[in-house]
Design an enzyme around this catalytic site. Sequence first.
Site, PDB file in Angstrom:
ATOM      1  N   ILE A   1       0.861  -1.244   0.050  1.00 18.53           N
ATOM      2  CA  ILE A   1      -0.138   0.048   0.110  1.00 18.53           C
ATOM      3  C   ILE A   1       0.923   1.299   0.056  1.00 18.53           C
ATOM      4  CG2 ILE A   1      -1.861   1.337   1.358  1.00 18.53           C
ATOM      5  CD1 ILE A   1      -2.698  -1.504   2.297  1.00 18.53           C
TER       6      ILE A   1
ATOM      7  N   CYS B   1      -4.743   4.989   7.171  1.00 17.98           N
ATOM      8  CA  CYS B   1      -5.734   4.146   6.880  1.00 17.98           C
ATOM      9  C   CYS B   1      -5.105   2.743   6.876  1.00 17.98           C
ATOM     10  CB  CYS B   1      -5.739   4.391   5.057  1.00 17.98           C
ATOM     11  SG  CYS B   1      -6.761   5.885   5.032  1.00 17.98           S
ATOM     12  N   ALA B   2      -4.520   2.504   8.088  1.00 20.29           N
ATOM     13  CA  ALA B   2      -4.203   1.252   8.583  1.00 20.29           C
ATOM     14  C   ALA B   2      -4.866   0.344   9.358  1.00 20.29           C
ATOM     15  CB  ALA B   2      -2.603   1.269   8.943  1.00 20.29           C
ATOM     16  N   ARG B   3      -4.457   0.665  10.754  1.00 14.99           N
ATOM     17  CA  ARG B   3      -5.091  -0.050  11.877  1.00 14.99           C
ATOM     18  C   ARG B   3      -5.373   1.140  13.163  1.00 14.99           C
ATOM     19  NH1 ARG B   3      -6.783  -3.277   8.833  1.00 14.99           N
ATOM     20  NH2 ARG B   3      -6.728  -5.578   9.126  1.00 14.99           N
TER      21      ARG B   3
ATOM     22  N   ASP C   1      -9.049   6.360   8.690  1.00 12.82           N
ATOM     23  CA  ASP C   1     -10.024   5.345   8.078  1.00 12.82           C
ATOM     24  C   ASP C   1      -9.688   4.095   9.043  1.00 12.82           C
ATOM     25  OD1 ASP C   1     -11.914   4.112   6.427  1.00 12.82           O
ATOM     26  OD2 ASP C   1     -10.345   2.814   5.613  1.00 12.82           O
TER      27      ASP C   1
ATOM     28  N   GLU D   1     -14.409   0.445  16.559  1.00 10.89           N
ATOM     29  CA  GLU D   1     -14.803   0.466  15.255  1.00 10.89           C
ATOM     30  C   GLU D   1     -16.172  -0.570  15.165  1.00 10.89           C
ATOM     31  OE1 GLU D   1     -12.080  -0.886  12.130  1.00 10.89           O
ATOM     32  OE2 GLU D   1     -10.571   0.599  12.543  1.00 10.89           O
TER      33      GLU D   1
ATOM     34  N   HIS E   1     -13.535   2.684   8.156  1.00  9.98           N
ATOM     35  CA  HIS E   1     -12.656   1.759   7.930  1.00  9.98           C
ATOM     36  C   HIS E   1     -13.151   0.915   6.399  1.00  9.98           C
ATOM     37  CE1 HIS E   1      -9.495  -1.265   9.598  1.00  9.98           C
ATOM     38  NE2 HIS E   1      -9.567  -1.445   8.164  1.00  9.98           N
TER      39      HIS E   1
ATOM     40  N   GLY F   1     -11.431   1.448   3.522  1.00 12.68           N
ATOM     41  CA  GLY F   1     -10.168   1.517   2.369  1.00 12.68           C
ATOM     42  C   GLY F   1     -10.366   0.527   1.295  1.00 12.68           C
TER      43      GLY F   1
END
Length: 318
Positions: free
Chosen positions: A152, A232-234, A258, A263, A284, A286
């Site tokens: 990514i 946009c990872a974790r 994201d 979550e 989340h 992505g």
Amino acid sequence: MSKPTVFVLDPYHSEALKKLQASPSVEAVLRDDARISQWRSEADALMIRSETRITAADLNEAKKLRVIVKQGVGVDNIDLEAAKERGVAVCNTPAMNSESVAELTIALALCIARRIAELDRRVRSGEAVNRSHVLGMSLYKKTIGVVGMGNIGKIVAKKWKAAMDGDIIAYDPFASEHAWTEIEHRRVTDLNDLLRDSDVISLHVPLTKGTKNMIRKPQFELMKSSAILLNCARGGIVDEDALLNALSEKKIYGAALDAMETEPPTTEAYRELLKNGNLIMTPHVGGNTVENQIASGTKVVETVLAVLEGEEVSNRLI
């Protein structure tokens, strides 16, 4: 002999489910099936996404289970040690989400820089916005710092160079010294150097003990006041209390998430963070393009069928 049973615990694209149901070698139990809650006693295979957590207790009950396939890269929602002890194979779909996650990353950077979401909210609320008082920031020729030199991160770097003609700084203590040879970039061995010099900081690392709260108060203190942070990872890579402080006190220009610790994100969990106009939060998504959901969902089905047939697969983690 009865067919192996595949339980689909999370949402999958209909095209992927059609492929699973068309296989004569397995029986599929989908989410709307009354038997779905019986997966611990009946499942030979599981298809999951990030929504479902597979714990050691689950695995101890799942005596028939042979394989879990997770759509996406991260498998922090699966107890890998317990799976290994039980002899349960765990697979993911590496590189399948890379293009769509990178695309969202660039989109979020632009939305923060040009204040798109903020202005949209203000217009929708009925406010007469004086455009001379809401100047955005150009990203042309600006420097992006990419934390994590995997699939990514590489695509983000390529897109940044093509779209913004900006410089790229990369940090990854685990990547090969020959990584990204085809991309013009400056690689640093100290994360702090990247944080000081970047206009946009984009996180693309897994959540591990080493990356937990990787970005916290001391790291925010190093960033430019005009910096944009993207995750946009974790969730858990960014200390959310420190982020709240950085945004509220205008220590950085803005942030887009994201991935969050809670979550899906809720207004109750993020009431204070969401008060900041210079924040964008997406749930989340992505990897959530039609094209990617079909491709990665199909890959999950193909992997499940292959493992149940006793075949070796390159995307097996344990």
